[in-house]
Design a protein around this motif. Structure first.
Motif, PDB file in Angstrom:
ATOM      1  N   VAL A  98      39.663 -67.290  30.025  1.00  0.00           N
ATOM      2  CA  VAL A  98      38.196 -67.098  29.786  1.00  0.00           C
ATOM      3  C   VAL A  98      37.770 -65.556  29.549  1.00  0.00           C
ATOM      4  O   VAL A  98      38.323 -64.838  29.880  1.00  0.00           O
ATOM      5  CB  VAL A  98      37.301 -67.758  30.949  1.00  0.00           C
ATOM      6  CG1 VAL A  98      37.531 -69.215  31.184  1.00  0.00           C
ATOM      7  CG2 VAL A  98      37.530 -66.930  32.348  1.00  0.00           C
ATOM      8  N   VAL A  99      36.674 -65.732  28.867  1.00  0.00           N
ATOM      9  CA  VAL A  99      35.646 -64.384  29.067  1.00  0.00           C
ATOM     10  C   VAL A  99      34.318 -64.299  29.444  1.00  0.00           C
ATOM     11  O   VAL A  99      33.854 -65.374  29.527  1.00  0.00           O
ATOM     12  CB  VAL A  99      35.473 -64.137  27.488  1.00  0.00           C
ATOM     13  CG1 VAL A  99      34.562 -62.751  27.368  1.00  0.00           C
ATOM     14  CG2 VAL A  99      36.798 -63.944  26.435  1.00  0.00           C
ATOM     15  N   VAL A 100      34.281 -63.708  30.643  1.00  0.00           N
ATOM     16  CA  VAL A 100      33.249 -63.737  31.579  1.00  0.00           C
ATOM     17  C   VAL A 100      32.279 -62.395  31.576  1.00  0.00           C
ATOM     18  O   VAL A 100      32.869 -61.429  31.607  1.00  0.00           O
ATOM     19  CB  VAL A 100      33.489 -64.425  33.010  1.00  0.00           C
ATOM     20  CG1 VAL A 100      34.034 -65.631  32.883  1.00  0.00           C
ATOM     21  CG2 VAL A 100      34.658 -63.268  33.748  1.00  0.00           C
ATOM     22  N   ARG A 101      31.059 -62.514  31.875  1.00  0.00           N
ATOM     23  CA  ARG A 101      30.152 -61.473  31.900  1.00  0.00           C
ATOM     24  C   ARG A 101      29.644 -61.405  33.359  1.00  0.00           C
ATOM     25  O   ARG A 101      29.326 -62.441  33.970  1.00  0.00           O
ATOM     26  CB  ARG A 101      29.012 -61.517  31.130  1.00  0.00           C
ATOM     27  CG  ARG A 101      28.043 -60.441  30.987  1.00  0.00           C
ATOM     28  CD  ARG A 101      27.075 -60.540  30.200  1.00  0.00           C
ATOM     29  NE  ARG A 101      25.955 -59.413  30.373  1.00  0.00           N
ATOM     30  CZ  ARG A 101      24.755 -59.478  30.016  1.00  0.00           C
ATOM     31  NH1 ARG A 101      24.467 -60.694  29.274  1.00  0.00           N
ATOM     32  NH2 ARG A 101      24.154 -58.422  29.951  1.00  0.00           N
ATOM     33  N   GLY A 102      29.641 -60.147  33.890  1.00  0.00           N
ATOM     34  CA  GLY A 102      29.154 -60.194  35.363  1.00  0.00           C
ATOM     35  C   GLY A 102      29.192 -58.429  35.880  1.00  0.00           C
ATOM     36  O   GLY A 102      29.362 -57.665  34.972  1.00  0.00           O
ATOM     37  N   ARG A 103      29.085 -58.367  37.061  1.00  0.00           N
ATOM     38  CA  ARG A 103      28.948 -56.925  37.791  1.00  0.00           C
ATOM     39  C   ARG A 103      30.044 -56.762  38.607  1.00  0.00           C
ATOM     40  O   ARG A 103      30.032 -57.773  39.666  1.00  0.00           O
ATOM     41  CB  ARG A 103      27.488 -56.671  38.290  1.00  0.00           C
ATOM     42  CG  ARG A 103      27.286 -55.381  38.691  1.00  0.00           C
ATOM     43  CD  ARG A 103      25.735 -55.427  38.957  1.00  0.00           C
ATOM     44  NE  ARG A 103      24.986 -55.617  37.660  1.00  0.00           N
ATOM     45  CZ  ARG A 103      23.669 -55.041  37.395  1.00  0.00           C
ATOM     46  NH1 ARG A 103      23.491 -54.250  38.092  1.00  0.00           N
ATOM     47  NH2 ARG A 103      23.262 -55.164  36.351  1.00  0.00           N
ATOM     48  N   VAL A 104      30.717 -55.877  38.852  1.00  0.00           N
ATOM     49  CA  VAL A 104      31.674 -55.470  39.796  1.00  0.00           C
ATOM     50  C   VAL A 104      30.940 -55.285  41.208  1.00  0.00           C
ATOM     51  O   VAL A 104      29.897 -54.201  41.265  1.00  0.00           O
ATOM     52  CB  VAL A 104      32.734 -54.170  39.487  1.00  0.00           C
ATOM     53  CG1 VAL A 104      33.614 -54.039  40.651  1.00  0.00           C
ATOM     54  CG2 VAL A 104      33.545 -54.727  38.200  1.00  0.00           C
ATOM     55  N   THR A 105      31.339 -55.497  42.251  1.00  0.00           N
ATOM     56  CA  THR A 105      30.929 -54.944  43.499  1.00  0.00           C
ATOM     57  C   THR A 105      31.775 -54.748  44.328  1.00  0.00           C
ATOM     58  O   THR A 105      33.035 -55.059  44.200  1.00  0.00           O
ATOM     59  CB  THR A 105      29.736 -56.121  44.203  1.00  0.00           C
ATOM     60  OG1 THR A 105      30.649 -57.225  44.392  1.00  0.00           O
ATOM     61  CG2 THR A 105      28.603 -56.515  43.311  1.00  0.00           C
ATOM     62  N   CYS A 106      31.376 -53.957  45.691  1.00  0.00           N
ATOM     63  CA  CYS A 106      32.579 -53.615  46.532  1.00  0.00           C
ATOM     64  C   CYS A 106      32.192 -54.012  47.857  1.00  0.00           C
ATOM     65  O   CYS A 106      31.593 -53.390  48.700  1.00  0.00           O
ATOM     66  CB  CYS A 106      32.592 -52.038  46.382  1.00  0.00           C
ATOM     67  SG  CYS A 106      33.256 -51.563  44.984  1.00  0.00           S
ATOM     68  N   PRO A 107      32.396 -55.517  48.377  1.00  0.00           N
ATOM     69  CA  PRO A 107      32.128 -55.927  49.826  1.00  0.00           C
ATOM     70  C   PRO A 107      33.145 -55.339  50.447  1.00  0.00           C
ATOM     71  O   PRO A 107      34.474 -54.761  49.915  1.00  0.00           O
ATOM     72  CB  PRO A 107      32.204 -57.414  49.578  1.00  0.00           C
ATOM     73  CG  PRO A 107      33.045 -57.678  48.216  1.00  0.00           C
ATOM     74  CD  PRO A 107      32.903 -56.499  47.422  1.00  0.00           C
ATOM     75  N   SER A 108      33.019 -55.418  51.850  1.00  0.00           N
ATOM     76  CA  SER A 108      34.059 -55.093  52.615  1.00  0.00           C
ATOM     77  C   SER A 108      35.597 -55.529  52.578  1.00  0.00           C
ATOM     78  O   SER A 108      36.418 -54.682  53.084  1.00  0.00           O
ATOM     79  CB  SER A 108      33.710 -55.082  54.148  1.00  0.00           C
ATOM     80  OG  SER A 108      33.472 -56.621  54.499  1.00  0.00           O
ATOM     81  N   SER A 109      35.654 -56.748  51.788  1.00  0.00           N
ATOM     82  CA  SER A 109      36.799 -57.416  51.787  1.00  0.00           C
ATOM     83  C   SER A 109      37.741 -56.685  50.393  1.00  0.00           C
ATOM     84  O   SER A 109      38.774 -57.011  50.263  1.00  0.00           O
ATOM     85  CB  SER A 109      36.795 -58.706  51.478  1.00  0.00           C
ATOM     86  OG  SER A 109      36.242 -59.021  50.403  1.00  0.00           O
ATOM     87  N   GLY A 110      37.016 -55.843  49.695  1.00  0.00           N
ATOM     88  CA  GLY A 110      37.677 -55.413  48.557  1.00  0.00           C
ATOM     89  C   GLY A 110      36.831 -55.488  47.184  1.00  0.00           C
ATOM     90  O   GLY A 110      35.563 -55.619  47.418  1.00  0.00           O
ATOM     91  N   ILE A 111      37.317 -55.664  46.144  1.00  0.00           N
ATOM     92  CA  ILE A 111      36.724 -55.711  44.787  1.00  0.00           C
ATOM     93  C   ILE A 111      36.103 -57.307  44.601  1.00  0.00           C
ATOM     94  O   ILE A 111      37.166 -58.009  44.934  1.00  0.00           O
ATOM     95  CB  ILE A 111      37.531 -55.284  43.489  1.00  0.00           C
ATOM     96  CG1 ILE A 111      36.758 -55.378  42.375  1.00  0.00           C
ATOM     97  CG2 ILE A 111      38.710 -55.873  43.588  1.00  0.00           C
ATOM     98  CD1 ILE A 111      37.281 -54.370  41.259  1.00  0.00           C
ATOM     99  N   GLN A 112      35.075 -57.337  44.012  1.00  0.00           N
ATOM    100  CA  GLN A 112      34.536 -58.892  43.620  1.00  0.00           C
ATOM    101  C   GLN A 112      33.693 -58.674  42.352  1.00  0.00           C
ATOM    102  O   GLN A 112      33.194 -57.530  41.963  1.00  0.00           O
ATOM    103  CB  GLN A 112      33.631 -59.097  44.802  1.00  0.00           C
ATOM    104  CG  GLN A 112      33.074 -60.692  44.566  1.00  0.00           C
ATOM    105  CD  GLN A 112      32.351 -61.187  45.739  1.00  0.00           C
ATOM    106  OE1 GLN A 112      32.519 -60.866  46.781  1.00  0.00           O
ATOM    107  NE2 GLN A 112      31.428 -62.258  45.533  1.00  0.00           N
ATOM    108  N   PHE A 113      33.647 -59.746  41.817  1.00  0.00           N
ATOM    109  CA  PHE A 113      33.166 -59.723  40.295  1.00  0.00           C
ATOM    110  C   PHE A 113      32.205 -60.827  40.165  1.00  0.00           C
ATOM    111  O   PHE A 113      32.339 -62.127  40.635  1.00  0.00           O
ATOM    112  CB  PHE A 113      34.012 -59.872  39.291  1.00  0.00           C
ATOM    113  CG  PHE A 113      33.508 -60.012  37.686  1.00  0.00           C
ATOM    114  CD1 PHE A 113      33.203 -58.665  37.214  1.00  0.00           C
ATOM    115  CD2 PHE A 113      33.322 -60.966  36.824  1.00  0.00           C
ATOM    116  CE1 PHE A 113      32.715 -58.584  35.966  1.00  0.00           C
ATOM    117  CE2 PHE A 113      32.862 -60.995  35.521  1.00  0.00           C
ATOM    118  CZ  PHE A 113      32.544 -59.625  35.036  1.00  0.00           C
TER     119      PHE A 113
END
Length: 113
Positions: A98-113
């Protein structure tokens, strides 16, 4: 070029090859941006408890990238909504590229999109 210059150039090339000082021909990994929406491509996978408890989805990136959260190389990213893992986010597209659009965040568990 005279014979001496040719020999010196050959010796330098052999030395660089032998010692591993040859510049890398591959491009450096890109660092994912922390602010602003981005597009990424990859394959949707079901999580296995590695990044969060319970069921969740991740995206296996087409190309590794450097995480802005830890400066480590990442190959897959936890998918979520507003900082919480999304259990069924993109689940209908499991094992699909897939091709997805989003924003990278840094919660305490690590990287999330």
């Amino acid at each position: 070029m005279n014979a001496r210059q040719v020999l010196l150039a050959a010796a330098a090339a052999i030395t660089m090859f032998w010692t591993g000082d040859v510049p890398s021909t591959s491009s450096p990994l890109r660092t994912l941006p922390l602010q602003g929406d981005i597009w990424i491509t990859g394959t949707i996978q079901r999580g296995s408890g590695r990044y969060a408890p319970g069921d969740y989805t991740t995206i296996l990136l087409d190309r590794p990238a450097t995480s802005p959260c830890s400066d480590k190389v990442v190959t897959d990213i936890l998918l979520g909504v507003s900082g919480t893992p999304g259990a069924t986010l993109l689940l209908p597209h499991l094992d699909q590229r897939v091709v997805v659009r989003g924003r990278v965040t840094c919660p305490s568990s690590g990287i999330q999109f």
